[in-house]
Write a protein that holds these residues in place. Structure first.
Motif, PDB file in Angstrom:
ATOM      1  N   PHE A  36       0.866  -1.176   0.000  1.00  0.00           N
ATOM      2  CA  PHE A  36       0.000   0.000   0.000  1.00  0.00           C
ATOM      3  C   PHE A  36       0.904   1.227   0.000  1.00  0.00           C
ATOM      4  CE2 PHE A  36      -2.834  -3.264   1.322  1.00  0.00           C
ATOM      5  CZ  PHE A  36      -4.124  -2.836   1.051  1.00  0.00           C
ATOM      6  N   ILE A  37       1.023   1.889  -1.142  1.00  0.00           N
ATOM      7  CA  ILE A  37       1.867   3.089  -1.255  1.00  0.00           C
ATOM      8  C   ILE A  37       0.938   4.296  -1.162  1.00  0.00           C
ATOM      9  CG2 ILE A  37       3.679   4.228  -2.566  1.00  0.00           C
ATOM     10  CD1 ILE A  37       4.375   1.376  -1.793  1.00  0.00           C
ATOM     11  N   MET A  38       0.628   4.711   0.058  1.00  0.00           N
ATOM     12  CA  MET A  38      -0.321   5.798   0.276  1.00  0.00           C
ATOM     13  C   MET A  38       0.210   6.710   1.389  1.00  0.00           C
ATOM     14  SD  MET A  38      -3.861   3.562   0.010  1.00  0.00           S
ATOM     15  CE  MET A  38      -4.885   4.784  -0.788  1.00  0.00           C
ATOM     16  N   PRO A  39       0.657   7.919   1.050  1.00  0.00           N
ATOM     17  CA  PRO A  39       1.280   8.810   2.031  1.00  0.00           C
ATOM     18  C   PRO A  39       0.353   9.150   3.198  1.00  0.00           C
ATOM     19  CG  PRO A  39       1.652   9.587  -0.194  1.00  0.00           C
ATOM     20  CD  PRO A  39       0.639   8.490  -0.287  1.00  0.00           C
ATOM     21  N   ALA A  40       0.899   9.062   4.407  1.00  0.00           N
ATOM     22  CA  ALA A  40       0.161   9.402   5.624  1.00  0.00           C
ATOM     23  C   ALA A  40       1.136  10.043   6.611  1.00  0.00           C
ATOM     24  CB  ALA A  40      -0.484   8.151   6.221  1.00  0.00           C
ATOM     25  N   LYS A  41       0.612  10.528   7.728  1.00  0.00           N
ATOM     26  CA  LYS A  41       1.456  11.182   8.728  1.00  0.00           C
ATOM     27  C   LYS A  41       2.242  10.126   9.521  1.00  0.00           C
ATOM     28  CE  LYS A  41      -1.548  15.219   9.327  1.00  0.00           C
ATOM     29  NZ  LYS A  41      -2.384  16.004  10.290  1.00  0.00           N
ATOM     30  N   THR A  42       3.556  10.299   9.551  1.00  0.00           N
ATOM     31  CA  THR A  42       4.419   9.349  10.258  1.00  0.00           C
ATOM     32  C   THR A  42       5.457  10.100  11.081  1.00  0.00           C
ATOM     33  OG1 THR A  42       6.026   9.220   8.446  1.00  0.00           O
ATOM     34  CG2 THR A  42       4.176   7.671   8.380  1.00  0.00           C
ATOM     35  N   ASN A  43       6.053   9.364  12.042  1.00  0.00           N
ATOM     36  CA  ASN A  43       7.163   9.927  12.816  1.00  0.00           C
ATOM     37  C   ASN A  43       8.497   9.649  12.138  1.00  0.00           C
ATOM     38  OD1 ASN A  43       5.764  11.105  14.940  1.00  0.00           O
ATOM     39  ND2 ASN A  43       5.540   9.158  16.008  1.00  0.00           N
ATOM     40  N   ASN A  44       8.713   8.383  11.804  1.00  0.00           N
ATOM     41  CA  ASN A  44       9.968   7.985  11.168  1.00  0.00           C
ATOM     42  C   ASN A  44       9.846   6.535  10.733  1.00  0.00           C
ATOM     43  OD1 ASN A  44      12.656   8.052  10.296  1.00  0.00           O
ATOM     44  ND2 ASN A  44      13.241   9.351  12.021  1.00  0.00           N
ATOM     45  N   PHE A  45      10.950   5.984  10.253  1.00  0.00           N
ATOM     46  CA  PHE A  45      10.947   4.580   9.867  1.00  0.00           C
ATOM     47  C   PHE A  45      10.727   3.692  11.086  1.00  0.00           C
ATOM     48  CE2 PHE A  45      13.786   6.450   6.574  1.00  0.00           C
ATOM     49  CZ  PHE A  45      13.011   6.139   5.468  1.00  0.00           C
ATOM     50  N   ASN A  46      10.085   2.567  10.855  1.00  0.00           N
ATOM     51  CA  ASN A  46       9.896   1.559  11.886  1.00  0.00           C
ATOM     52  C   ASN A  46      11.242   0.889  12.184  1.00  0.00           C
ATOM     53  OD1 ASN A  46       9.343  -1.159  12.966  1.00  0.00           O
ATOM     54  ND2 ASN A  46       7.200  -0.571  12.700  1.00  0.00           N
ATOM     55  N   VAL A  47      11.617   0.810  13.457  1.00  0.00           N
ATOM     56  CA  VAL A  47      12.916   0.244  13.842  1.00  0.00           C
ATOM     57  C   VAL A  47      13.036  -1.203  13.378  1.00  0.00           C
ATOM     58  CG1 VAL A  47      14.385  -0.406  15.790  1.00  0.00           C
ATOM     59  CG2 VAL A  47      13.182   1.787  15.811  1.00  0.00           C
ATOM     60  N   GLU A  48      11.976  -1.968  13.524  1.00  0.00           N
ATOM     61  CA  GLU A  48      12.004  -3.379  13.133  1.00  0.00           C
ATOM     62  C   GLU A  48      12.219  -3.526  11.627  1.00  0.00           C
ATOM     63  OE1 GLU A  48      12.127  -7.380  13.942  1.00  0.00           O
ATOM     64  OE2 GLU A  48      12.065  -5.703  15.351  1.00  0.00           O
ATOM     65  N   THR A  49      11.656  -2.593  10.840  1.00  0.00           N
ATOM     66  CA  THR A  49      11.841  -2.639   9.393  1.00  0.00           C
ATOM     67  C   THR A  49      13.285  -2.318   9.020  1.00  0.00           C
ATOM     68  OG1 THR A  49       9.545  -1.898   9.126  1.00  0.00           O
ATOM     69  CG2 THR A  49      10.962  -1.780   7.193  1.00  0.00           C
ATOM     70  N   LEU A  50      13.852  -1.301   9.659  1.00  0.00           N
ATOM     71  CA  LEU A  50      15.257  -0.956   9.404  1.00  0.00           C
ATOM     72  C   LEU A  50      16.178  -2.106   9.811  1.00  0.00           C
ATOM     73  CD1 LEU A  50      15.351   2.761  10.623  1.00  0.00           C
ATOM     74  CD2 LEU A  50      15.673   1.968   8.273  1.00  0.00           C
ATOM     75  N   LYS A  51      15.863  -2.738  10.930  1.00  0.00           N
ATOM     76  CA  LYS A  51      16.668  -3.864  11.399  1.00  0.00           C
ATOM     77  C   LYS A  51      16.641  -5.001  10.377  1.00  0.00           C
ATOM     78  CE  LYS A  51      17.052  -7.273  15.131  1.00  0.00           C
ATOM     79  NZ  LYS A  51      16.430  -7.822  16.364  1.00  0.00           N
ATOM     80  N   GLY A  52      15.470  -5.240   9.773  1.00  0.00           N
ATOM     81  CA  GLY A  52      15.351  -6.305   8.787  1.00  0.00           C
ATOM     82  C   GLY A  52      16.279  -6.104   7.608  1.00  0.00           C
ATOM     83  N   GLN A  53      16.350  -4.865   7.109  1.00  0.00           N
ATOM     84  CA  GLN A  53      17.241  -4.599   5.977  1.00  0.00           C
ATOM     85  C   GLN A  53      18.709  -4.707   6.393  1.00  0.00           C
ATOM     86  OE1 GLN A  53      15.875  -4.448   2.951  1.00  0.00           O
ATOM     87  NE2 GLN A  53      13.961  -4.708   4.096  1.00  0.00           N
ATOM     88  N   ALA A  54      19.005  -4.325   7.653  1.00  0.00           N
ATOM     89  CA  ALA A  54      20.388  -4.454   8.155  1.00  0.00           C
ATOM     90  C   ALA A  54      20.779  -5.932   8.275  1.00  0.00           C
ATOM     91  CB  ALA A  54      20.513  -3.754   9.506  1.00  0.00           C
ATOM     92  N   VAL A  55      19.864  -6.765   8.767  1.00  0.00           N
ATOM     93  CA  VAL A  55      20.133  -8.203   8.890  1.00  0.00           C
ATOM     94  C   VAL A  55      20.366  -8.814   7.511  1.00  0.00           C
ATOM     95  CG1 VAL A  55      19.089 -10.425   9.489  1.00  0.00           C
ATOM     96  CG2 VAL A  55      18.909  -8.498  11.080  1.00  0.00           C
ATOM     97  N   ARG A  56      19.548  -8.423   6.543  1.00  0.00           N
ATOM     98  CA  ARG A  56      19.710  -8.958   5.187  1.00  0.00           C
ATOM     99  C   ARG A  56      21.083  -8.607   4.616  1.00  0.00           C
ATOM    100  NH1 ARG A  56      19.719  -6.951   0.292  1.00  0.00           N
ATOM    101  NH2 ARG A  56      19.058  -4.878   0.982  1.00  0.00           N
ATOM    102  N   LYS A  57      21.492  -7.356   4.795  1.00  0.00           N
ATOM    103  CA  LYS A  57      22.796  -6.941   4.267  1.00  0.00           C
ATOM    104  C   LYS A  57      23.934  -7.661   4.986  1.00  0.00           C
ATOM    105  CE  LYS A  57      21.072  -2.402   2.859  1.00  0.00           C
ATOM    106  NZ  LYS A  57      21.012  -0.954   3.164  1.00  0.00           N
TER     107      LYS A  57
END
Length: 700
Positions: free
Chosen positions: A366-387
């Motif tokens: 779902f690519i639909m802009p909404a109000k956010t604070n920042n990136f989700n920590v768990e999502t950032l961690k997932g990309q770090a683990v993959r790399k």
């Protein structure tokens, strides 16, 4: 006698519509007025920007756009220059001499059209006087607190002033002005009230009141003839804006809109039936290699797969080669854009895939802009683990490769038990342990400000799509526009679309719908509805849209539950297709792009200009009558299109990698039939011929 060259044109079915001549553009000036000129604030910007090249190629220096001046846009998008037309040059000089600030230049887009830009703030001191002029012209008053409407009044007043100066110095040329939406409409109203010799066209891309009513979740299309228009506009405190829009519609010589469904809406909301439907197009760029778009799909799909590997680390128990990527994108209008019915259909699709034990997994974005604070920590961690895992694998691979190379040089078959030492095994075990996670993969990539009340997240909680291992449908909400600089999903929107398998846009209110149109020109199948302009357009011009990857959900004549079931069946049928069938379908989808090319759709605008000249200057031009003229003008339906292969319609689930050896498919033969059925040139209306003045006739 005005000069013009003959143009032989036929409909897509090969049947002539009516005789036509090209406009003698050397004797005309064409202005296109819109708040979105050099100013990206909505979908009309895409219409203006993509159409500019085709119009500029046809009209040359006799075509000019009019819009608002913003310093940051001027610096980055416009190259200032001298006006080539003496009439425009004198008009700009006269207005600047009388206290305005008018800028002229070339817009740095394809076609490099000329633009005239008015500084709204610089002329705001005239606001009270211009409010009086509007009241005298049409008895419409604008509240002082409505800044947007006040800005539009200034913009319209400057436009009318500019057109007055141009017509005073035009030296025999006829002027055509096309106004887009109510924001530009004030200029049309004032031009007509001052009896300027200008042929006017008003184009609405969506009615103002229609947007407000649909946003309120009202059963809009079933009650079109029952609304008390004045009451509804007044309750929403937009009555003055509605009056400006309606006055513009009724003042214009020719009224156009972008789709058949919006034409029906406009007839009820604005009380005038559009003269012509002018569909929106795109600039189509064909690759020199016929199937290059298929190669791009494979390239960008691999990038999306990398993101999915990181996002679902620890739960990656599904085969990425049997995973389909679906997406919905656009403004965050939960009901209007169809996100509500899409989520419900995904819940039912998840049930079907689980019951039938289908090994296909569906990942939905779902690519639909909404109000956010920042990136989700768990999502950032997932990309770090993959790399990290990628780096570990590369490190072990290099050591493994070196030992293997040394053993082969010695003429030995290496002992695979010794080629990896204890340290290598330890590193790999640590890498495996790092992929363990105690929670489910997140359904959103960002921290939402209104998490508890967000419509998408609330619906996900209700239907229970939490990305668990047993779910065959996974959901990812990305509440931000895509960017190639993002640390999560470093892709532009176009790259992302090319990497997906299906775009889903089951909109309830969509006057045109550029998102499915963009999918089509990139060769990506899409789901749309018969309440979107694009869906109506394809339904009208393609006999079997589904065979070409255009799935049209009936949201007009079916109940919401029936529409949801139909959408579910479309999605389930798509999941059952084999890989080869999806490739064939993408080839067909991409061939439909010719229908959306401005080189063809621009002819609708040509007919609108012909018609407005005949109405604005009846003593000078006329359009010969035709049985298919103006009111009932439609793009002709092709006589036939190739049906989908019988093997594309499977009654039971099948493996996505299974190939049907008996399937007969000749790409070249089918493409040639499509060229005959779809790509045939077509024509629009009769050009106005100069008419000899009879004795006793006078110009009005």
């Amino acid at each position: 006698m005005l000069r013009g060259r003959s143009l032989s044109v036929t409909s897509l079915s090969g049947l002539p519509l009516w005789d036509v001549q090209e406009l003698p553009v050397e004797d005309l000036l064409l202005f296109e007025v819109a708040w979105e000129v050099t100013n990206k604030v909505g979908g009309i910007y895409t219409v203006i920007q993509t159409k500019a090249k085709t119009t500029a190629d046809e009209w040359g220096e006799n075509y000019c756009l009019i819009g608002p001046y913003f310093e940051h846009n001027m610096k980055t998008q416009v190259e200032e220059c001298e006006p080539p037309s003496p009439a425009i040059k004198k008009a700009v000089e006269a207005m600047n001499l009388h206290g305005c600030q008018v800028h002229f230049g070339r817009w740095l887009i394809e076609g490099s059209p000329y633009v005239v830009l008015f500084d709204i703030g610089y002329s705001a001191w005239n606001l009270d006087r211009w409010k009086g002029d509007l009241w005298e012209a049409c008895n419409i008053g604008i509240p002082y607190h409505d800044r947007e409407a006040n800005d539009m009044l200034i913009f319209g007043s400057l436009t009318a002033w500019f057109l007055k100066e141009v017509t005073d110095h035009v030296d025999g040329k006829h002027v055509i002005a096309q106004f887009h939406e109510w924001q530009a409409g004030t200029g049309l109203i004032l031009s007509r009230s001052r009896r300027l010799p200008v042929a006017t066209i008003f184009t609405t891309h969506a009615t103002l009141l229609g947007r407000y009513l649909c946003a309120a979740n009202i059963d809009f299309y079933n009650h079109l003839d029952k609304f008390d228009i004045d009451k509804e506009a007044g309750e929403r405190q937009i009555y003055h804006r509605y009056c400006m829009e309606r006055a513009s519609v009724h003042c214009a010589h020719v009224f156009t809109t972008v789709s058949e469904i919006t034409a029906i809406e406009a007839e009820h909301m604005l009380k005038r039936k559009p003269d012509i439907v002018t569909p929106n197009g795109l600039n189509i760029k064909k690759f020199s290699a016929v199937h290059e778009f298929q190669n791009l799909h494979a390239l960008y799909k691999s990038k999306i797969q990398d993101f999915v590997r990181g996002h679902f680390y620890g739960h990656l128990d599904f085969d990425l080669e049997k995973t389909l990527f679906l997406f919905i994108a656009g403004r965050y209008e939960f009901s209007n854009k169809g996100a509500d019915i899409f989520l419900e259909a995904l819940s039912r699709l998840n049930f079907l895939l689980r019951v039938h034990k289908n090994d296909v997994t569906v990942v939905v974005f779902f690519i639909m802009p909404a109000k956010t604070n920042n990136f989700n920590v768990e999502t950032l961690k997932g990309q770090a683990v993959r790399k990290q895992l990628w780096d570990t694998a590369n490190s072990v691979k290099e050591k493994f490769g070196k030992k293997l190379y040394d053993a082969l040089l010695k003429g030995e078959i290496p002992d695979l038990n010794k080629i990896l030492d204890r340290d290598d095994v330890t590193i790999m075990k640590r890498a495996i342990f790092s992929t363990q996670r105690q929670c489910l993969p997140p359904v959103t990539t960002h921290n939402m400000i209104d998490d508890s009340t967000d419509p998408i997240l609330s619906t996900i909680r209700r239907i229970g799509l939490f990305n668990s291992r047993t779910d065959r449908v996974k959901v990812i909400l990305h509440p931000e526009f895509l960017s190639s600089t993002s640390p999560l999903l470093p892709m532009d929107y176009e790259e992302f679309v090319r990497g997906c398998h299906l775009g889903v846009f089951p909109s309830y209110y969509e006057p045109w719908g550029y998102t499915p149109a963009e999918c089509t020109v990139m060769g990506i199948p899409s789901v749309t509805t018969n309440l979107s302009g694009f869906g109506c357009f394809m339904q009208e011009h393609v006999t079997d849209p589904a065979a070409y990857g255009i799935y049209i959900v009936d949201r007009r004549f079916c109940s919401p539950d029936e529409s949801c079931n139909q959408l579910t069946q479309f999605l389930y049928g798509f999941c059952k297709q084999s890989r080869r069938q999806r490739i064939i379908q993408r080839n067909r989808t991409e061939r439909l792009s010719d229908l959306l090319d401005w080189k063809y759709l621009g002819r609708y605008y040509m007919h609108a200009r012909n018609l407005t000249l005949s109405r604005a200057f009846p003593e000078k031009f006329h359009v010969e009558s035709s049985p298919t003229e103006t009111q009932d003008f439609k793009f002709p339906r092709p006589s036939s299109v190739p049906p989908s292969p019988t093997s594309s319609q499977h009654s039971s689930p099948q493996d996505s990698d299974v190939e049907d050896e008996d399937e007969r498919y000749d790409e070249e033969e089918e493409a040639e039939r499509d060229r005959l059925n779809i790509k045939s040139p077509f024509t629009l209306g009769q050009v106005p011929h100069e008419k000899k003045k009879q004795h006793g006739e006078h110009k009005n």
